[in-house]
Design an enzyme around this catalytic site. Structure first.
Site, PDB file in Angstrom:
ATOM      1  N   ASP A   1      -8.929 -88.361   7.625  1.00  0.00           N
ATOM      2  CA  ASP A   1     -10.656 -88.445   8.739  1.00  0.00           C
ATOM      3  C   ASP A   1     -11.984 -88.277   8.239  1.00  0.00           C
ATOM      4  O   ASP A   1     -11.899 -87.055   7.098  1.00  0.00           O
ATOM      5  CB  ASP A   1     -10.527 -87.282  10.021  1.00  0.00           C
ATOM      6  CG  ASP A   1     -11.186 -87.553  11.418  1.00  0.00           C
ATOM      7  OD1 ASP A   1     -11.581 -87.936  11.667  1.00  0.00           O
ATOM      8  OD2 ASP A   1     -11.345 -86.523  10.269  1.00  0.00           O
TER       9      ASP A   1
ATOM     10  N   GLU B   1      -9.899 -93.129   6.912  1.00  0.00           N
ATOM     11  CA  GLU B   1     -10.745 -93.462   8.107  1.00  0.00           C
ATOM     12  C   GLU B   1     -12.470 -93.546   7.453  1.00  0.00           C
ATOM     13  O   GLU B   1     -12.981 -92.801   7.322  1.00  0.00           O
ATOM     14  CB  GLU B   1     -10.880 -92.380   9.306  1.00  0.00           C
ATOM     15  CG  GLU B   1     -11.354 -93.039  10.605  1.00  0.00           C
ATOM     16  CD  GLU B   1     -12.629 -92.186  10.630  1.00  0.00           C
ATOM     17  OE1 GLU B   1     -13.425 -92.594  11.840  1.00  0.00           O
ATOM     18  OE2 GLU B   1     -12.429 -90.723   9.772  1.00  0.00           O
TER      19      GLU B   1
HETATM   20  C1  GLC Z   1     -13.530 -89.213  12.470  1.00  0.00           C
HETATM   21  C2  GLC Z   1     -12.957 -89.285  13.522  1.00  0.00           C
HETATM   22  C3  GLC Z   1     -13.300 -89.001  15.291  1.00  0.00           C
HETATM   23  C4  GLC Z   1     -14.106 -87.584  14.968  1.00  0.00           C
HETATM   24  C5  GLC Z   1     -14.787 -87.251  13.361  1.00  0.00           C
HETATM   25  C6  GLC Z   1     -15.247 -86.359  13.542  1.00  0.00           C
HETATM   26  O1  GLC Z   1     -14.808 -90.601  12.681  1.00  0.00           O
HETATM   27  O2  GLC Z   1     -12.015 -90.792  14.024  1.00  0.00           O
HETATM   28  O3  GLC Z   1     -12.829 -89.001  16.994  1.00  0.00           O
HETATM   29  O4  GLC Z   1     -15.056 -87.195  15.869  1.00  0.00           O
HETATM   30  O5  GLC Z   1     -14.255 -87.687  12.680  1.00  0.00           O
HETATM   31  O6  GLC Z   1     -13.507 -85.677  13.622  1.00  0.00           O
END
Ligand code: GLC
Length: 608
Positions: A261, A303
């Site tokens: 993430d 991500e």
């Molecule tokens: C990522 C997640 C998002 C979250 C962020 C902080 O981008 O997809 O939903 O707010 O990380 O953890």
């Protein structure tokens, strides 16, 4: 080979690589001790790894392309909103299999702080499960049950920040120096101001600025996201070792993919936007080496929702190729699909997608249309300029279009996190509402299927967002939960309406697309993707080369009849009597050698 011999071989293979990564991040003097800690952890993890997971390791090592195959489909959902509990999710495995799903990403389910917790992205304990969903035993049972159905489980690893209530933060607030060093704490505004001079704001509305004053800790803490999400300091090797332990713990519960993430934010550097720094890739590579040694079945998914020029690095470029994450979100494709649908023009998408290198052959893009987050218009100004557009104006158009305020728009989205300083407006909304179903546009269902046909043919591992297979519109009740009310991303995070009926016929048509995809070897993720110059400005042309001959996927992004020109078929050797559209299973009708395309339709053309 006995298991211990296999791990020795992997250590021999990877040890130098690990040292090199750690040296680049922490310096040559510190690296060997860190490497020793990580190798010892990998050994412990492997020794404790249950027999079924060791068997899985062997299977994956023998068939490492399992996630790249054309028959693979992903699905992402909140455990509670999809199945109620972890056990409830397990009971829905047959539904997923019926759709063709072989990979399930469950949204964060490790124990978060109490609400608000950013949809679970503020974790207070990585070693326990959110109590209302189940226990770690239930998680182990779920991974096992899903695997029996041929479904691999993906979980989030939130590694940029922890909840303010996590034990590390609690200890830091209690004054323990060891744990203060896990975070960025500054006594006054000097450094925060210096960093903020070049930091973009992620949540300008919800959580302005990137630092939060904490009285207990006695200073300003780095909080890129919400004030209760404390960024951890990866410049401290103890932090890497802690997260490596979490990786191993989750792998030994049977989790097969970790979604890294907000990975782009891991390393901070003064004078930059503190995203996509080179250390991010070395750290990912070091973590992956630990996993390759301890639990080689485990994959990483990055991500990194970043601009197109930064994106390829997450699957690895140059020396890192194929050695960082196995999967990464193709944010650029997602944005370009929405851009094509709004404008009816494929020129910008073609240019932008042509810029991207082929991903390393052992990796795959995650191709997708929607996820739980908002859509940010990651369109490169140079790409826009080359396509004859002004980048800022086009982004403004897309925000207006998808917020439903542009004349003639069929979309019904919401503006998320308007940034007054930059004019940036991101968009929330469900796929169906953004594609016109909520507004009653007659083309909406075709548009939804067309968009899916793009992400299924483009190349990668396509991942559906829960409810999109049913055409679920925006949730009108999203703001009723006070913890959700300030964050309109909840508009597209509905509760699954069981029994899942298919009122618009989306699921039936989607299943057909998925099944057809599974029969086409051209659509293996390792098969190169070529985006051809458009002949018709509204028709996207994607070619997938395969030893059995090319597949030409053509997409009419407009509400008018268009065609695939004869010359394209000719250049590809597809101007032959055996020409077939895999989506209809029949020979397409030809008009003067061209293939007609109905409004918002796709054809997947091949020679036999
Ligand atoms: C990522 C997640 C998002 C979250 C962020 C902080 O981008 O997809 O939903 O707010 O990380 O953890």
């Amino acid at each position: 080979m006995d298991p211990d011999a296999s791990i020795d071989a992997r250590i021999d293979d990877l040890h130098l690589d690990l040292l090199a990564c750690l040296s680049r991040v922490y310096g040559a003097a510190a690296a060997p001790a860190v490497a020793d800690r990580l190798v010892a952890l990998a050994r412990r993890t492997h020794a404790a790894r249950p027999a079924d997971l060791r068997a899985l390791d062997e299977r994956r090592l023998a068939a490492p392309d399992w996630f790249q195959r054309p028959g693979m489909l992903g699905y992402a959902a909140y455990a509670d909103r999809f199945g109620g509990t972890l056990a409830g999710v397990g009971e829905r495995a047959a539904y997923l299999r019926d759709l063709g799903v072989g990979y399930l990403h469950l949204m964060p389910l490790l124990r978060p702080r109490p609400d608000p917790n950013d949809g679970g992205y503020a974790v207070m304990d990585y070693r326990s499960v959110r109590p209302d969903l189940g226990t770690t035993d239930d998680l182990r049972a779920l991974t096992t049950a899903l695997r029996e159905h041929g479904i691999s489980l993906c979980l989030d690893l939130v590694l940029n920040h922890v909840a303010r209530e996590h034990a590390w933060a609690v200890a830091a607030r209690a004054g323990e120096q060891r744990y203060r060093d896990y975070f960025y704490v500054f006594p006054d505004r000097e450094m925060p101001d210096a960093f903020e001079a070049t930091l973009p704001e992620v949540f300008p509305d919800l959580a302005p600025g990137s630092f939060t004053h904490d009285d207990a800790v006695g200073g300003w803490v780095w909080t890129t996201f919400n004030d209760y999400q404390w960024d951890v300091n990866w410049a401290n090797p103890d932090v890497l070792c802690e997260y490596a332990e979490v990786v191993c713990f989750l792998a030994n519960l049977g989790v097969e993919v970790l979604r890294l993430d907000a990975i782009a934010f891991l390393w901070k550097r003064l004078g930059t936007d503190s995203q996509n720094q080179p250390e991010v890739h070395d750290l990912t590579r070091a973590l992956r080496i630990v996993a390759r040694i301890a639990c080689p079945a485990l994959l990483f998914k990055a991500e990194a929702i970043v601009g197109p020029t930064q994106l390829p690095a997450y699957l690895g470029v140059g020396e890192h190729a194929g050695r960082v994450s196995d999967l990464a979100y193709h944010n650029s494709l997602m944005v370009q699909v929405w851009s094509m649908l709004a404008s009816g023009e494929v020129g910008l998408a073609t240019l932008a997608l042509q810029q991207l290198p082929q991903p390393p052959a052992t990796t795959a893009w995650v191709t997708y249309l929607r996820c739980h987050d908002d859509i940010g218009w990651a369109i490169d100004d140079t790409d826009a300029w080359r396509a004859g557009l002004d980048g800022a104006a086009h982004r403004r158009f897309l925000s207006d279009w998808y917020a439903g305020s542009f004349p003639g728009s069929w979309a019904r989205g919401l503006v998320f996190e308007e940034n007054a300083a930059t004019g940036d407006r991101r968009i929330s909304g469900s796929l169906a509402s953004l594609a016109g179903l909520e507004a009653g546009d007659p083309h909406a269902v075709d548009r939804i299927l067309l968009a899916h046909a793009v992400v299924l043919a483009f190349g990668g591992l396509p991942v559906l967002w829960m409810g999109d297979e049913l055409g679920l519109p925006n949730d009108p009740h999203w703001a009723e939960d006070p913890a959700h009310a300030p964050d309109n991303r909840w508009v597209h995070r509905p509760v699954m309406p069981w029994p899942a009926t298919d009122p618009h016929g989306v699921r039936a048509r989607l299943r057909h697309l998925v099944e057809t995809r599974g029969s086409l070897p051209h659509l293996h993720a390792a098969t190169p993707t070529e985006v051809w110059d458009p002949r018709d400005p509204g028709v996207l042309l994607v070619v997938r080369r395969h030893a059995t001959g090319p597949l030409l996927a053509a997409f009419n992004m407009t509400d008018q009849p268009r065609r695939v020109d004869a010359d394209v078929l000719h250049w590809l050797g597809l101007h032959v009597p055996g020409l077939r559209d895999a989506l209809t299973g029949a020979a397409p009708p030809l008009e003067h050698g061209s293939v007609p395309l109905a409004p918002y339709s796709a054809a997947w053309l091949m020679a036999h």
